[in-house]
Design an enzyme around this catalytic site. Structure first.
Site, PDB file in Angstrom:
ATOM      1  N   ASP A  39      -1.352  -1.141  -3.588  1.00 32.55           N
ATOM      2  CA  ASP A  39      -2.297  -1.001  -5.349  1.00 32.55           C
ATOM      3  C   ASP A  39      -1.465  -1.099  -5.907  1.00 32.55           C
ATOM      4  O   ASP A  39      -0.292  -1.477  -6.169  1.00 32.55           O
ATOM      5  CB  ASP A  39      -2.475   0.768  -4.875  1.00 32.55           C
ATOM      6  CG  ASP A  39      -1.096   1.429  -3.874  1.00 32.55           C
ATOM      7  OD1 ASP A  39       0.081   0.846  -4.438  1.00 32.55           O
ATOM      8  OD2 ASP A  39      -1.707   1.952  -3.197  1.00 32.55           O
ATOM      9  N   ASP A  59     -10.419 -18.174 -14.789  1.00 37.98           N
ATOM     10  CA  ASP A  59     -11.293 -18.324 -13.777  1.00 37.98           C
ATOM     11  C   ASP A  59     -12.117 -19.078 -14.025  1.00 37.98           C
ATOM     12  O   ASP A  59     -12.570 -19.231 -14.866  1.00 37.98           O
ATOM     13  CB  ASP A  59     -11.062 -17.038 -12.902  1.00 37.98           C
ATOM     14  CG  ASP A  59     -12.119 -16.932 -12.332  1.00 37.98           C
ATOM     15  OD1 ASP A  59     -11.306 -16.785 -10.670  1.00 37.98           O
ATOM     16  OD2 ASP A  59     -13.790 -16.468 -11.421  1.00 37.98           O
ATOM     17  N   ASP A  78       1.274  -1.450  -0.052  1.00 42.40           N
ATOM     18  CA  ASP A  78      -0.020  -0.060  -0.021  1.00 42.40           C
ATOM     19  C   ASP A  78       0.910   1.019  -0.227  1.00 42.40           C
ATOM     20  O   ASP A  78       1.632   1.298   0.500  1.00 42.40           O
ATOM     21  CB  ASP A  78      -1.302  -0.304   1.163  1.00 42.40           C
ATOM     22  CG  ASP A  78      -1.667   1.036   1.482  1.00 42.40           C
ATOM     23  OD1 ASP A  78      -1.926   1.538  -0.008  1.00 42.40           O
ATOM     24  OD2 ASP A  78      -1.822   1.804   2.403  1.00 42.40           O
ATOM     25  N   ASP A 107      -4.302   3.855   2.644  1.00 40.72           N
ATOM     26  CA  ASP A 107      -5.331   3.682   3.003  1.00 40.72           C
ATOM     27  C   ASP A 107      -5.647   2.171   3.286  1.00 40.72           C
ATOM     28  O   ASP A 107      -7.415   1.659   3.280  1.00 40.72           O
ATOM     29  CB  ASP A 107      -6.451   3.473   0.977  1.00 40.72           C
ATOM     30  CG  ASP A 107      -6.087   2.759   0.196  1.00 40.72           C
ATOM     31  OD1 ASP A 107      -4.946   1.817   0.766  1.00 40.72           O
ATOM     32  OD2 ASP A 107      -6.467   3.631  -0.242  1.00 40.72           O
ATOM     33  N   GLU A 154      -7.611 -21.661 -14.799  1.00 35.93           N
ATOM     34  CA  GLU A 154      -8.116 -22.480 -13.148  1.00 35.93           C
ATOM     35  C   GLU A 154      -8.666 -23.883 -14.083  1.00 35.93           C
ATOM     36  O   GLU A 154     -10.201 -24.016 -13.957  1.00 35.93           O
ATOM     37  CB  GLU A 154      -8.536 -21.873 -12.464  1.00 35.93           C
ATOM     38  CG  GLU A 154      -8.680 -22.290 -10.914  1.00 35.93           C
ATOM     39  CD  GLU A 154      -9.782 -21.726  -9.981  1.00 35.93           C
ATOM     40  OE1 GLU A 154      -9.639 -21.710  -8.868  1.00 35.93           O
ATOM     41  OE2 GLU A 154     -10.664 -20.863 -10.927  1.00 35.93           O
ATOM     42  N   ASN A 161      -0.803   4.437  -0.108  1.00 39.15           N
ATOM     43  CA  ASN A 161      -0.966   6.188  -0.570  1.00 39.15           C
ATOM     44  C   ASN A 161      -2.439   5.566   0.922  1.00 39.15           C
ATOM     45  O   ASN A 161      -2.874   6.619   1.466  1.00 39.15           O
ATOM     46  CB  ASN A 161      -2.044   6.507  -1.221  1.00 39.15           C
ATOM     47  CG  ASN A 161      -3.243   5.645  -1.026  1.00 39.15           C
ATOM     48  OD1 ASN A 161      -3.210   4.331  -0.488  1.00 39.15           O
ATOM     49  ND2 ASN A 161      -3.853   5.738  -1.555  1.00 39.15           N
TER      50      ASN A 161
END
Ligand code: TEU
Ligand code: CA
Length: 555
Positions: free
Chosen positions: A30, A200, A22, A26, A254, A24
């Site tokens: 990211d 997926d 992370d 939060d 998958e 920033n």
């Protein structure tokens, strides 16, 4: 080398962006956080990154519910951040594959927002709508995340199908418009420069004709029916013809619900479908749904041997021991107690990186990250847990205590706790409040303490990848299990032309004397995981294996 496609020689590293880094504050990882760690990954020696979904999503299932396939999830950044990340990867000679989640979308996707409005909406047939039966759902299909796979929608009184959460409606692949939308999305990202897709639950895209009820035995494992729709191969061949054949891309499906016998239908290169699949048989060796069962080494070896056979001479495989849906590798197949954690993590790394398959590492495994010490139900975040809690515990079928004791070992959240970068607060993952708790063992287990320590798990992974790159037999060579029933030692050879290597892994806490089969002699040691006390002498026909010793020899 050897004229092999790049993806056979690649080593892939999976990033679960929410939990990676992370920048920033939060509390959510990211894309800029990934860009900031590319040198760490480059030094480790991975050359390809698989990014779990980074698309716009309301996060009912952490991005596996996509609202807009052409937009970056706002929590992760924006398209400029993506473009910069990709350019920085390329500058380092790395490739990126992304997650294609097209069995279903989010219910907030514009297609579904339209589709649910009315029976004659032009998008109605983008999803699977049916009338109810006898005052209930159209059939008895269960959802993997609890309850029925059907949800009644007020606007029209019809039901829509969702194999996963009700916020993940299944797309209708029978509709050629849907297939063309998917192909356009794929072209959009390939044209941007991504090098392929992890797909997926891709075997689920073709639904059974007439959607008949599941038999009582299939109800416990609906994936074997969901994965066997009549047109899945037709669609994958069309996708290959329309899109993939025009690019140099890696595709990995998958393969939930696919048996060993069926695997070549997806991966035999002559059929032009996918390059490789993820088999579930090894990672779910000791599982029955959320229940943990015992496993034995011969069972694990049998899974590897069977996976290898499905590759045959026209296919290829993956090698992986976890991902964002499974417990941590060292806690699962190794021993995460302080005494054995590092050595067993290195032993497992040796196994996974010496298979005839493309290895897929999962973030944090290179540090020997462990399962999380969960206490109560409130410690879990996963949508799957919420559904199971409702179906099994709230219904009174299973006690909370029993469910939680299994879940602690099987929960997907084990793999989703944030990366442990340093001994700083929150493991250096964030300066804010992490979206999911950091494992308190970050103080001991973190990247900062391992990168420069030559004997670390991280550096063992690095050396393994180096050796693999320099040793074609470890990538392409024939695999032979020398001793499939031995309950303590995994012993196998990898042979290419006149080069032959032997891998010995001791899965116990004891010293085990291991005699090589008739005629085999050790020439030199290529790499071991730090357990050995004495080098074996050239010409040796037996080894005294230390606890969790894992060594690659040249024969
Ligand atoms: O998972 C497929 C899948 O069905 C299982 O691995 C799942 O984790 C669950 O244990 C079944 O009981 C894929 C993604 O990897 C997973 O994260 C998503 O939640 C799922 O599909 C839906 O997109
Ligand atoms: Ca952030």
């Amino acid at each position: 080398s050897h004229g092999a496609p790049w993806w056979k020689e690649a080593v892939v590293y999976q990033i679960y962006p929410r939990s990676f880094n992370d920048t920033n504050g939060d509390g959510i990882g990211d894309l800029n956080g990934i860009t900031a760690k590319l040198d760490y990954l480059k030094t480790l020696g991975v050359d390809t990154i698989w990014l779990s979904p980074h698309f716009d999503s309301p996060n009912a299932d952490n991005g596996y519910d996509i609202r807009d396939y052409r937009k970056v999830m706002s929590e992760f950044g924006n398209m400029d951040d993506f473009d910069r990340m990709l350019a920085e990867m390329k500058r380092r000679g790395m490739r990126l594959i992304i997650d294609l989640v097209v069995n279903h979308s989010s219910d907030e996707h514009q297609w579904f927002v339209e589709s649910r409005k009315s029976k004659d909406n032009p998008y109605r047939d983008y999803y699977i709508w049916r009338d109810g039966k006898n005052g209930g759902a159209p059939n008895n299909y269960p959802s993997f995340f609890g309850g029925s796979a059907w949800e009644k929608d007020e606007a029209t009184g019809q039901y829509y199908l969702h194999y996963f959460a009700k916020k993940q409606p299944d797309l209708n692949w029978e509709n050629p418009k849907v297939r063309n939308e998917v192909y356009d999305v794929m072209r959009f990202w390939l044209d941007k420069g991504v090098s392929g897709f992890r797909m997926d639950v891709i075997p689920f895209i073709s639904k059974q004709d007439g959607l008949p009820d599941l038999s009582p035995e299939n109800l416990a494992h609906p994936e074997f029916v969901y994965a066997n729709g009549p047109r899945v191969h037709q669609y994958l061949q069309e996708m290959n013809r329309e899109v993939l054949s025009h690019y140099d891309a890696l595709t990995v499906g998958e393969a939930f619900g696919i048996t060993f016998e069926q695997a070549p239908l997806f991966t035999d290169a002559r059929r032009r479908e996918l390059d490789m699949i993820f088999h579930f048989d090894l990672v779910r060796l000791d599982r029955d749904g959320w229940r943990k069962k015992d496993w034995t080494l011969p069972e694990l070896k049998a899974a590897y041997a069977q996976i290898d056979r499905t590759g045959g001479s026209h296919g290829w495989n993956t090698s992986f021991l976890t991902n964002h849906d499974n417990p941590r590798t060292v806690s699962h197949f190794g021993d995460d107690s302080p005494k054995w954690r590092a050595i067993s993590a290195k032993a497992l790394a040796t196994m996974m990186l010496t298979q005839r398959a493309t290895p897929f590492l999962y973030q944090g495994d290179e540090l020997g990250m462990t399962n999380y010490p969960f206490r109560g139900i409130e410690d879990y975040d996963d949508v799957e847990v919420k559904g199971q809690w409702h179906d099994f515990v709230e219904s009174g079928k299973v006690s909370a205590e029993e469910y939680l004791s299994h879940l602690r070992q099987t929960s997907r959240d084990n793999a989703r706790t944030p990366m442990q970068w340093s001994a700083a607060a929150n493991g250096g993952f964030t300066t804010g409040k992490p979206w999911l708790a950091v494992n308190p063992n970050y103080v001991q287990i973190n990247a900062a303490s391992q990168v420069d320590e030559s004997g670390s798990i991280y550096n063992h992974y690095r050396r393994l990848m180096e050796v693999r790159r320099q040793t074609p037999a470890l990538i392409h060579g024939e695999f032979r299990d020398l001793d499939p029933t031995n309950p303590k030692v995994f012993a196998y050879t990898r042979t290419l032309d006149d080069k032959r290597y032997l891998v010995l892994i001791n899965f116990t806490h004891e010293t085990v004397a291991y005699d090589l089969p008739e005629g085999l002699k050790i020439a030199t040691t290529l790499l071991d995981n730090g357990a050995v006390q004495q080098q074996v002498l050239p010409g040796a026909t037996g080894v005294s294996l230390q606890p969790w010793q894992a060594t690659i020899y040249e024969l």
